[in-house]
Design an enzyme around this catalytic site. Structure first.
Site, short mmCIF file in Angstrom:
data_model
loop_
_atom_site.label_atom_id
_atom_site.label_comp_id
_atom_site.label_asym_id
_atom_site.label_seq_id
_atom_site.Cartn_x
_atom_site.Cartn_y
_atom_site.Cartn_z
N GLY A 70 -33.70 1.00 -18.64
CA GLY A 70 -34.19 -0.14 -19.54
C GLY A 70 -32.84 -0.41 -21.05
O GLY A 70 -32.84 -1.49 -20.26
N SER A 194 -37.17 -0.30 -15.80
CA SER A 194 -37.76 1.10 -15.92
C SER A 194 -38.31 1.65 -14.58
O SER A 194 -39.13 1.40 -14.71
CB SER A 194 -37.26 0.92 -17.54
OG SER A 194 -37.66 3.13 -17.73
N CYS A 320 -43.24 8.15 -32.70
CA CYS A 320 -42.98 9.62 -33.44
C CYS A 320 -42.59 10.11 -33.59
O CYS A 320 -41.74 10.80 -32.44
CB CYS A 320 -44.63 9.62 -33.15
SG CYS A 320 -45.33 10.04 -31.01
N1 PLP Z 1 -37.43 -1.39 -23.08
C1 PLP Z 1 -38.92 -1.55 -23.16
C2 PLP Z 1 -40.10 -2.40 -23.22
C3 PLP Z 1 -39.59 -0.38 -23.53
O1 PLP Z 1 -41.32 0.30 -23.51
C4 PLP Z 1 -38.85 1.23 -23.11
C5 PLP Z 1 -39.00 2.17 -23.36
O2 PLP Z 1 -39.97 2.64 -23.33
C6 PLP Z 1 -37.48 0.49 -22.87
C7 PLP Z 1 -37.24 -0.74 -23.52
C8 PLP Z 1 -36.15 1.60 -22.28
O3 PLP Z 1 -36.45 1.81 -21.09
P1 PLP Z 1 -35.63 2.86 -20.87
O4 PLP Z 1 -36.72 3.92 -21.38
O5 PLP Z 1 -35.06 3.53 -19.49
O6 PLP Z 1 -34.14 3.17 -21.72
#
Ligand code: PLP
Length: 368
Positions: A70, A194, A320
């Site tokens: 993500g 993701s 955290c």
């Molecule tokens: N966006 C949101 C809303 C998320 O919850 C997360 C992960 O915590 C991410 C982006 C990041 O995704 P990734 O862990 O695949 O880089």
């Protein structure tokens, strides 16, 4: 007993997803860009995966680009479209993978505007309309918030953006695999997903870019992914992710019902604690997340750590460290009292009602 209730941070990989990856880590190790049979086998697997994601989400295969997750998808889309429009409209309740890009873009001369947020975590839609009516923009608003579960009105935002020649990107990391999403009807122009949030492996994800648009690659060094993302594809990761997505979407209705039941059980059992309150729209929000503020008197830096010692894994928000509850930028934006500790519990189809009861009794012991 143990209760893992931190599924918004990451989820347990589905056995089927793990099994599907194994051949691509052992015997089928070809590079998908190689022309020999090993490579062609890997290429075929990836293209089958692309087709499957497209089919599951109502997209076409060309609109799906595999990434490392993500964060990379957000970085790639935002950098490309914000520069094209010269203006980015987003909100301070976004994930850091959007906020830090927005901050950098602002330093590079892009006009970055943050929408007002109400006490439940919803952005000001009227403000958005006024802004994009004045000037077409890149808009980035997350589908479901990772700390509170607040779900924005995606169909309405999509329509609004399309009608005003604006690009609508949504960070759907908490929504994909959890909510029914049909990209052929929603006017979403770019989306980030993701795998590890829907029982797939970590380090893999994808972005959707509507075929009317093209983005510039963020990672350079090769023609992979239709020249939108360089680098040898993570074949095993992609195969595992797509198996996990197929499972999630195939069982979506029953999983929603089951996990919603767990959340309702949790809320029912915790709501009588005096001085406790819910953050975000806990009735209409994502069925996987509950965020609570605990009474001031129980606010204690070691609460998460003590919960963990009892066998309950939860979270203090998005970040955290060493078991300490840190102030959340999302709750701060919503005007939640920072003196009261906040805890996020997030559920999955692998949790049981016994785990919910165990988490509640553990939490009550620590709050009393
Ligand atoms: N966006 C949101 C809303 C998320 O919850 C997360 C992960 O915590 C991410 C982006 C990041 O995704 P990734 O862990 O695949 O880089």
């Amino acid at each position: 007993m143990q209760a893992y209730l931190d599924n918004a941070a990451t989820t347990q990989i589905a056995d089927e997803a793990f099994e599907s990856m194994k051949p691509f880590l052992t015997t089928n190790y070809g590079n998908p860009s190689s022309l020999h049979s090993h490579g062609r086998q890997a290429r075929a697997a990836i293209e089958l995966c692309r087709k499957s994601v497209a089919q599951l989400l109502g997209a076409s295969p060309k609109e799906i680009i595999f990434t490392s997750g993500g964060t990379e998808a957000n970085n790639t889309i935002l950098r490309s479209v914000a520069k094209k429009y010269g203006r980015l409209i987003t909100a301070k309740t976004e994930h850091h993978a959007v906020l830090e890009v927005a901050h950098k873009l602002s330093n590079e001369g892009i006009d970055v505007i943050y929408l007002d947020i109400d006490s439940l975590g919803y952005p000001d839609y009227d403000q958005l309309e006024t802004l994009i009516k004045k000037s077409p923009s890149a808009v980035s608003l997350m589908f479901a918030n990772n700390e509170t579960g607040t779900v924005v009105d995606v169909p309405m935002i999509g329509k609004l953006c399309s009608a005003n020649n604006s690009f609508f990107h949504t960070d759907a990391v908490q929504a994909i695999g959890h909510l029914p999403i049909n990209l052929s009807t929603l006017e979403i122009h770019g989306l980030s997903a993701s795998a590890h949030k829907f029982h797939g492996p970590k380090g893999t994800g994808f972005m959707y870019i509507n075929k009317q648009h093209r983005i510039r690659p963020f990672i350079l060094g090769g023609p992979q992914e239709n020249e939108s993302r360089a680098g040898t594809e993570n074949v095993a990761g992609i195969v595992g992710m797509v198996k996990a997505l197929e499972l999630s979407i195939d069982h979506l209705e029953q999983d929603i019902k089951y996990v919603k039941g767990l959340k309702e059980r949790f809320i029912e059992k915790i709501k009588s604690v005096e001085g406790l309150s819910f953050n975000g729209d806990h009735k209409n929000g994502l069925y996987t997340i509950v965020n609570i503020s605990i009474p001031k008197t129980s606010a204690n830096e070691l609460l998460l750590f003590n919960l963990d010692l009892k066998g309950v894994a939860a979270s203090g928000g998005s970040a955290c460290s060493a078991g300490a509850v840190q102030e959340s930028h999302v709750l701060k934006e919503m005007g939640v009292d920072p003196q009261r500790g906040a805890l996020r519990f997030s559920f999955s189809r692998y949790n049981t009602s016994d785990e919910i009861d165990f988490a509640i009794s553990s939490l009550r012991e620590l709050l009393d």
